[in-house]
Write an enzyme that holds these catalytic residues in place. Structure first.
Site, PDB file in Angstrom:
ATOM      1  N   ASP A 149      -1.731   5.041  -5.812  1.00 22.00           N
ATOM      2  CA  ASP A 149      -2.044   4.271  -4.609  1.00 22.00           C
ATOM      3  C   ASP A 149      -2.205   2.791  -4.928  1.00 22.00           C
ATOM      4  OD1 ASP A 149      -2.926   3.289  -2.213  1.00 22.00           O
ATOM      5  OD2 ASP A 149      -4.785   4.427  -2.160  1.00 22.00           O
ATOM      6  N   ASP A 168       0.828  -1.191   0.000  1.00 21.64           N
ATOM      7  CA  ASP A 168       0.000   0.000   0.000  1.00 21.64           C
ATOM      8  C   ASP A 168       0.867   1.248   0.000  1.00 21.64           C
ATOM      9  OD1 ASP A 168      -2.005   1.833   0.202  1.00 21.64           O
ATOM     10  OD2 ASP A 168      -2.637   1.290   2.227  1.00 21.64           O
TER      11      ASP A 168
END
Length: 461
Positions: free
Chosen positions: A283, A83
């Site tokens: 992201d 992440d």
């Protein structure tokens, strides 16, 4: 909806101290030091190497990409979502645990290694609020909330995370991360199969920032996500190609600890859409991409109009994503339908372009329908920000250079983990295996076998 709506963190950034123990393999004792890519002498260039990890997972149907990371001594393997949209790495904790999805023997068991409240960096993770410690030796608690309304509550710990580096060295730094004992997920039907999150954002809490602060690697990371599933992740700059990369400067926004670029202009089929000034966040914690309201409505309108006269019609029979179409017969892959769709393009300053062909914004579901992998960000509270998620990052090497404050990308074969000697000869003297980021033996065993003091302590906590 079969998507695991992965995390896009927008609040509560964490700053964690790192504690470090360095361990060299017997091979690194007998080999010459590796060449460095740059002649610049910096603290982060002391070791001149990188850690590389094999990635598993896919956008659909799994909805996540993950790596296996060993933690502890003796080490235990944990599968973690990668992440770049959040800082804190956390694993599910063997305390009274709410929302833990793993069996007890797969939970992390803290053993007197809590980060104390008195540590100055514990205060920083609570900024801008002030931290009150009942006693200086209280544990350092954390709470992180995600934009998809998921969250993790726990305590900060510090432990060994063994890494085998591409120069042949074995390092066993002690790094800080969260031990989460209360996890909440956006849907009880979409519980994650992984054990936690590998936070790779550019705040001081992230693993990459901690390793850089210890002088292990340059403050650079990258990933290559295959559209067929899998790929690789690297920490450090050794795998960064010397040419062919499109670089966009990182933006300074209120999301300063995220990888943001912009402003960008949206083009459809090579033509301007009139949508400009887009702030874009890269992201890997989001399976799909999210556009702000204007960009989303414009994209959906143009895609829909482009399908006029094509053998596709909208369908609500598929719960995978909100917008789907079906043909006269089920599709097997995006390649079967991509000719019906136009490419998208984001144009940044100095004509730096991020090309998004249909493969980077469409999926084909198990029902044989084709669905739009771009969602309306305003519906999840993203306001004017645009998220470039996994679907749009596939089959590209994406590089986050925190030292030069730039984000780069280049088309790549993400199905093949690079061989360092063959592909990057300028920086390495020894090839590495596909799982070099994962250390199967621990430092103590290596030291005992070699009968040499292979570890040195560089810690104070």
């Amino acid at each position: 909806m079969e998507e695991k709506n992965k995390r896009m963190i927008l609040v509560l950034f964490l700053v964690i101290s790192a504690i470090f123990q360095v361990c060299f393999s017997a091979a690194s004792q007998s080999q010459p030091p590796p060449k460095t890519r740059s002649t610049a002498s910096t603290a982060a260039n002391r070791f001149g190497s990188s850690a590389v990890f094999r990635i598993t997972g896919n956008v659909y149907p799994l909805g996540y990409y993950s790596v296996s990371l060993e933690i502890g001594n003796p080490p235990k393997l944990y599968d973690l979502d990668i992440d770049t949209g959040s800082d804190l790495t956390w694993v599910q904790c063997d305390a009274p645990c709410k929302g833990c999805t793993k069996p007890r023997d797969a939970l992390y068991n803290p053993r007197g290694n809590l980060v104390p409240c008195k540590h100055p960096l514990c205060s920083n993770i609570h900024l801008p609020a002030s931290l009150h410690c009942e006693t200086p030796d209280d544990q350092c608690d954390y709470e992180v909330e995600y934009a998809d309304h998921g969250s993790s509550l726990g305590v900060l710990v510090i432990d060994h995370i063994p890494l085998r580096l591409t120069n042949g060295s074995i390092f066993v730094p002690r790094l800080a991360f969260g031990c989460g004992y209360d996890q909440r997920y956006p849907s009880s039907n979409l519980l994650p199969p992984t054990a936690g999150i590998l936070g790779l954002g550019n705040g001081k809490a992230s693993i990459i920032s901690q390793l850089h602060g210890l002088g292990v690697i340059r403050n650079v990371l990258g990933h290559c996500l295959s559209g067929h599933g899998g790929g690789f992740l690297f920490l450090g700059d050794d795998l960064v190609p010397s040419s062919g990369i499109s670089w966009a400067p990182m933006s300074r926004t209120r999301l300063e600890k995220h990888y943001s670029a912009g402003p960008a202009e949206l083009l459809f089929g090579g033509k301007p859409t009139g949508v400009k000034g887009l702030q874009v966040v890269f992201d890997s914690g989001s399976s799909y991409s999210y556009f702000s309201s204007q960009a989303y409505k414009t994209t959906l309108d143009l895609v829909t109009r482009g399908l006029n006269g094509k053998p596709l019609k909208g369908t609500t029979e598929d719960g995978a994503l909100p917008i789907c179409w079906k043909g006269t017969k089920p599709f097997k892959a995006v390649r079967d339908v991509k000719d019906y769709f136009e490419p998208l393009l984001l144009s940044f300053t100095k004509n730096v372009q991020l090309h998004l062909p249909p493969e980077n914004y469409l999926i084909v579901t198990k029902h044989g329908h084709v669905c739009l992998g771009i969602l309306n960000g305003s519906e999840v509270g993203l306001e004017n920000f645009n998220i470039i998620g996994d679907i749009s990052l596939q089959d590209k090497m994406v590089i986050f250079d925190n030292e030069k404050r730039q984000i780069g990308w280049v088309s790549a074969d993400c199905n093949r983990l690079p061989n360092v000697d063959r592909d990057y000869k300028e920086s390495f003297w020894q090839p590495y295996a596909a799982d070099f980021g994962i250390l199967q033996e621990n430092c103590l065993a290596t030291a005992e076998k070699s009968q040499k003091p292979l570890c040195r302590q560089n810690s104070e906590l």
